[in-house]
Design a protein around this motif. Structure first.
Motif: not given
Length: 92
Positions: A13-18, A20-30
């Motif tokens: 999760i930490i690697v993914a946040l670094v 992609f960033g928080g907003s892009r990761l939220a968009g991917i999840g959505k």
């Protein structure tokens, strides 16, 4: 090798946040959630049977007006006049 344990998931999760960033990761999840929801709806409609699909197609065919038939016209509206070559062809 089994499934990742708790500490491995946190590191991922930490690697993914670094990366992609928080907003892009939220968009991917959505987007992933929306795709899963649409997939479930489509599989449910396939399981319900082909009878519903045939009824929908019949009602769709009834509601669409027939396509207009093309009319034949003898006059030409837009045309390009091509002049024949001025010199005759010479054969060897």
């Amino acid at each position: 090798m089994g499934l990742p344990a708790g500490s491995e998931i946190i590191i991922l999760i930490i690697v993914a946040l670094v990366i992609f960033g928080g907003s892009r990761l939220a968009g991917i999840g959505k987007g992933t959630g929306r795709a899963i929801r649409e997939f479930k709806e489509e599989t449910a409609s396939l399981r319900s049977g082909k009878k519903d699909d045939k009824a929908e197609q019949a009602s769709a065919e009834d509601s669409t007006p027939p396509a207009p038939q093309p009319t034949r016209r003898d006059d030409v509206v837009d045309a390009e006049v091509v002049d024949p070559p001025t010199e005759p062809r010479r054969d060897a």
